[in-house]
Write a protein that holds these residues in place. Structure first.
Motif, PDB file in Angstrom:
ATOM      1  N   GLY A  74      48.072  42.683 -32.871  1.00 37.85           N
ATOM      2  CA  GLY A  74      47.456  43.995 -32.710  1.00 37.85           C
ATOM      3  C   GLY A  74      45.978  43.843 -32.409  1.00 37.85           C
ATOM      4  O   GLY A  74      45.469  42.730 -32.248  1.00 37.85           O
ATOM      5  N   TRP A  75      45.288  44.969 -32.334  1.00 43.90           N
ATOM      6  CA  TRP A  75      43.843  44.958 -32.115  1.00 43.90           C
ATOM      7  C   TRP A  75      43.163  44.639 -33.447  1.00 43.90           C
ATOM      8  O   TRP A  75      43.350  45.358 -34.429  1.00 43.90           O
ATOM      9  N   GLY A  94      34.276  44.929 -43.012  1.00 40.74           N
ATOM     10  CA  GLY A  94      35.702  44.895 -43.277  1.00 40.74           C
ATOM     11  C   GLY A  94      36.490  44.634 -42.006  1.00 40.74           C
ATOM     12  O   GLY A  94      35.923  44.521 -40.918  1.00 40.74           O
ATOM     13  N   ALA A  95      37.821  44.552 -42.141  1.00 33.80           N
ATOM     14  CA  ALA A  95      38.675  44.293 -40.989  1.00 33.80           C
ATOM     15  C   ALA A  95      40.007  45.025 -41.126  1.00 33.80           C
ATOM     16  O   ALA A  95      40.503  45.242 -42.232  1.00 33.80           O
ATOM     17  N   ALA A  96      40.555  45.381 -39.971  1.00 27.98           N
ATOM     18  CA  ALA A  96      41.860  46.041 -39.909  1.00 27.98           C
ATOM     19  C   ALA A  96      42.583  45.589 -38.642  1.00 27.98           C
ATOM     20  O   ALA A  96      41.946  45.128 -37.687  1.00 27.98           O
ATOM     21  N   LEU A  97      43.896  45.724 -38.634  1.00 30.30           N
ATOM     22  CA  LEU A  97      44.722  45.463 -37.457  1.00 30.30           C
ATOM     23  C   LEU A  97      45.326  46.778 -37.005  1.00 30.30           C
ATOM     24  O   LEU A  97      45.962  47.485 -37.802  1.00 30.30           O
ATOM     25  N   LEU A  98      45.132  47.098 -35.734  1.00 31.69           N
ATOM     26  CA  LEU A  98      45.621  48.342 -35.162  1.00 31.69           C
ATOM     27  C   LEU A  98      46.761  48.049 -34.193  1.00 31.69           C
ATOM     28  O   LEU A  98      46.838  46.959 -33.614  1.00 31.69           O
ATOM     29  N   ASP A  99      47.623  49.025 -33.990  1.00 36.68           N
ATOM     30  CA  ASP A  99      48.737  48.895 -33.061  1.00 36.68           C
ATOM     31  C   ASP A  99      48.206  48.632 -31.646  1.00 36.68           C
ATOM     32  O   ASP A  99      47.219  49.242 -31.228  1.00 36.68           O
ATOM     33  N   GLN A 102      49.171  51.899 -29.479  1.00 33.65           N
ATOM     34  CA  GLN A 102      48.656  53.136 -30.068  1.00 33.65           C
ATOM     35  C   GLN A 102      47.577  52.764 -31.082  1.00 33.65           C
ATOM     36  O   GLN A 102      47.797  52.823 -32.293  1.00 33.65           O
ATOM     37  N   PRO A 103      46.381  52.372 -30.601  1.00 37.52           N
ATOM     38  CA  PRO A 103      45.369  51.813 -31.505  1.00 37.52           C
ATOM     39  C   PRO A 103      44.748  52.802 -32.495  1.00 37.52           C
ATOM     40  O   PRO A 103      43.896  52.409 -33.281  1.00 37.52           O
ATOM     41  N   TRP A 104      45.182  54.024 -32.498  1.00 38.32           N
ATOM     42  CA  TRP A 104      44.757  54.958 -33.544  1.00 38.32           C
ATOM     43  C   TRP A 104      45.616  54.766 -34.794  1.00 38.32           C
ATOM     44  O   TRP A 104      45.319  55.319 -35.838  1.00 38.32           O
TER      45      TRP A 104
END
Length: 176
Positions: A74-75, A94-99, A102-104
């Motif tokens: 993911g992103w 911080g960090a997150a993984l997005l689709d 559909q990166p929202w």
């Protein structure tokens, strides 16, 4: 409208340009969530979608940092989050993984921060207690990532990570 933390995606997604932003007021906004908007031409922006708001260590506000990094998972989004303490704001990373499509949609979001102000140059300066991610570069063959970040609004720091290790950290420490 007033807006902060505009960050463009490195390529079109589903035929549209995408950008993270944080709607704001006219001053040093004491609130904020990350939104995603899209554009067919980089002039007209709309179709705003909420991505994420404050979380476990950043109760006050969040904002996008470097350009999102496309991975097979993911992103990868590196962001800043703000905690309001008795001594003022504390900015951490911080960090997150997005689709990917559909990166929202947040697939994973690490509950702990990646980096917070600990060193003197991060705690003392024009704006104390600031770690603010600004840019990230990835060496594709090795997977090594360099993250440039602001330190107390006075100097620039540099942190390194392996992309696969960072993704594993986000996934294994996610509260989403």
């Amino acid at each position: 409208p007033f807006n902060r933390n505009g960050v463009l995606f490195p390529r079109k997604v589903r035929g549209k340009y995408l950008m993270f932003s944080r709607p704001s007021d006219s001053g040093h906004t004491p609130f904020g969530d990350i939104y995603l908007s899209e554009s067919p031409d980089m002039v007209h922006w709309g179709h705003h979608r909420h991505v994420m708001g404050p979380g476990s260590w950043c109760y006050t506000k969040v904002g996008a940092g470097p350009i999102p990094i496309e991975t097979s998972e993911g992103w990868l989004m590196i962001f800043h989050g703000v905690l309001t303490s008795c001594n003022g704001f504390v900015y951490s990373m911080g960090a997150a993984l997005l689709d990917l499509d559909q990166p929202w949609k947040v697939r994973y979001r690490a509950a702990p921060y990646l980096l917070s102000p600990q060193m003197t140059y991060e705690c003392v300066g024009d704006v104390p207690n600031v770690v603010f991610p600004c840019a990230a570069l990835v060496d594709a063959p090795t997977g090594r990532m360099a993250i440039y970040y602001g330190c107390a609004d006075t100097c620039t720091g540099l942190a390194y990570a392996q992309v696969d290790e960072l993704i594993d950290f986000v996934k294994s420490n996610s509260r989403v």
